[in-house]
Design a protein around this motif. Structure first.
Motif, PDB file in Angstrom:
ATOM      1  N   PHE A 105       7.523  17.476  -1.623  1.00  0.00           N
ATOM      2  CA  PHE A 105       8.727  17.630  -2.560  1.00  0.00           C
ATOM      3  C   PHE A 105       8.708  16.394  -3.222  1.00  0.00           C
ATOM      4  N   ILE A 106       9.268  16.184  -4.661  1.00  0.00           N
ATOM      5  CA  ILE A 106       9.266  15.248  -5.645  1.00  0.00           C
ATOM      6  C   ILE A 106      10.354  14.186  -4.977  1.00  0.00           C
ATOM      7  N   ASN A 107      10.166  13.082  -5.318  1.00  0.00           N
ATOM      8  CA  ASN A 107      11.001  11.737  -4.786  1.00  0.00           C
ATOM      9  C   ASN A 107      10.251  11.252  -3.635  1.00  0.00           C
ATOM     10  N   ILE A 108       9.401  11.745  -2.843  1.00  0.00           N
ATOM     11  CA  ILE A 108       8.794  11.233  -1.642  1.00  0.00           C
ATOM     12  C   ILE A 108       7.602  10.287  -2.174  1.00  0.00           C
ATOM     13  N   PRO A 109       7.630   9.151  -1.943  1.00  0.00           N
ATOM     14  CA  PRO A 109       6.787   8.186  -2.650  1.00  0.00           C
ATOM     15  C   PRO A 109       5.457   8.465  -2.296  1.00  0.00           C
ATOM     16  N   ALA A 110       4.740   7.835  -3.279  1.00  0.00           N
ATOM     17  CA  ALA A 110       3.303   8.091  -2.984  1.00  0.00           C
ATOM     18  C   ALA A 110       2.551   7.442  -1.827  1.00  0.00           C
ATOM     19  N   ILE A 139      -6.747   4.855  -3.356  1.00  0.00           N
ATOM     20  CA  ILE A 139      -5.321   5.293  -3.336  1.00  0.00           C
ATOM     21  C   ILE A 139      -4.565   4.048  -2.847  1.00  0.00           C
ATOM     22  N   ARG A 140      -4.709   3.415  -1.883  1.00  0.00           N
ATOM     23  CA  ARG A 140      -4.007   2.383  -1.289  1.00  0.00           C
ATOM     24  C   ARG A 140      -4.117   1.418  -2.136  1.00  0.00           C
ATOM     25  N   ASN A 141      -5.083   1.021  -3.007  1.00  0.00           N
ATOM     26  CA  ASN A 141      -5.360  -0.087  -3.701  1.00  0.00           C
ATOM     27  C   ASN A 141      -4.481   0.050  -4.933  1.00  0.00           C
ATOM     28  N   TYR A 142      -4.439   1.362  -5.400  1.00  0.00           N
ATOM     29  CA  TYR A 142      -3.407   1.892  -6.588  1.00  0.00           C
ATOM     30  C   TYR A 142      -1.938   1.563  -6.345  1.00  0.00           C
TER      31      TYR A 142
END
Length: 297
Positions: free
Chosen positions: A175-180, A290-293
């Motif tokens: 779902f949208i709004n669940i953070p990256a 991804i973690r660094n981003y």
């Protein structure tokens, strides 16, 4: 699946792009519960956990897959059944069970048993004769024939036709709004489970991953370049590591509430899909990227 797979993954936060107006359609109530509906002027926090998919999750997983495929003739219920059958690999995102007394807010806002996301991989090579995978392979090639350069189309045909180098369909939908931030533990867990399955002689020794990524484009105009906004922010990083890719508009396939994204109400933004090919051995490095981003490194 052992209980230690369950973990508190993250909290749902207010959409930072939202303004004071209500841009959601009443028709969205007929679709699956949508986090945008839960966020007004107050921040709402919901704790999540990842767990192995189970039989009652089938409909929720199917709905999430429909957000990716839209009108494509792919049997998402059959694909959901496949995901559940291999529940030793992959996770669904669900709401943590409350400790102590139940919250009235939770009862009002979140339907019991809602599946908020799915992260897993399906062996497209080993399961090529199953109807939904045949449909998926046909969908990818058909889209490539219409939208990809000849070199990309040739590469995809070679990859999908080479049974000696298995291809996994990597699914990263939520779902949208669940953070990256939630993507890191989910992908780490998936990587560990794939390694364990390989050690047990199961068919998870992939050479490539194929992934379908959702994004929106603000088209170039008045001298300004086009701007892309990825539905799952970490997928911008994932796309940058692709060994091949192509994209296509799905503007004619989206109904109100069908794509489940806060951007769908903005007429200046065009919904797109991008099909990417990843080298499977790069997954651990990709998770680090991804973690660094996310941490801004």
């Amino acid at each position: 699946m052992s209980a230690n797979k369950k973990k508190n993954l993250n909290s749902m936060e207010e959409d930072p792009t939202a303004d004071d107006s209500d841009s959601s359609s009443e028709d969205d109530d007929d679709d699956e519960p949508h986090p945008d509906a839960y966020t007004g002027n107050e921040e709402v926090e919901i704790d999540f956990e990842g767990r192995a998919p189970t039989d009652p999750d089938c409909h929720g997983i199917s709905q999430l897959l429909q957000r990716v495929f839209l009108r494509a003739p792919i049997n998402t219920m059959q694909m959901a059944d496949m995901i559940i059958a291999q529940n030793y690999v992959g996770s669904v995102i669900c709401q943590c069970e409350p400790d102590g007394a139940e919250s009235d807010m939770d009862d009002d806002m979140v339907e019991e048993g809602t599946i908020f996301g799915i992260t897993t991989v399906i062996n497209m090579t080993a399961k090529k004769d199953i109807a939904c995978i045949e449909q998926l392979r046909g969908y990818i090639i058909q889209r490539a024939e219409k939208n990809a350069p000849d070199s990309v189309l040739t590469h995809l045909r070679d990859v999908l036709g080479n049974e000696g180098r298995p291809v996994g369909f990597l699914i990263n939908e939520r779902f949208i709004n669940i953070p990256a931030q939630i993507s890191v533990p989910l992908l780490e867990n998936l990587h560990k489970e794939v390694l364990t399955a390989k050690q047990k002689g199961m068919q998870f020794n992939f050479s490539y991953f194929i992934m379908i990524v959702k994004f929106y484009r603000k088209e170039a105009r008045k001298g300004k370049p086009a701007e892309d906004t990825y539905t799952n922010a970490e997928e911008e990083v994932i796309c940058s590591k692709a060994v091949n890719s192509f994209e296509y508009s799905v503007a004619d396939e989206c109904d109100v509430g069908m794509s489940g994204d806060w951007l769908e109400g903005d007429a200046t933004l065009t919904p797109y899909r991008k099909i990417i090919l990843l080298d499977a051995k790069d997954l651990p490095h990709l998770i680090d990227d991804i973690r660094n981003y996310i941490s801004g490194v």
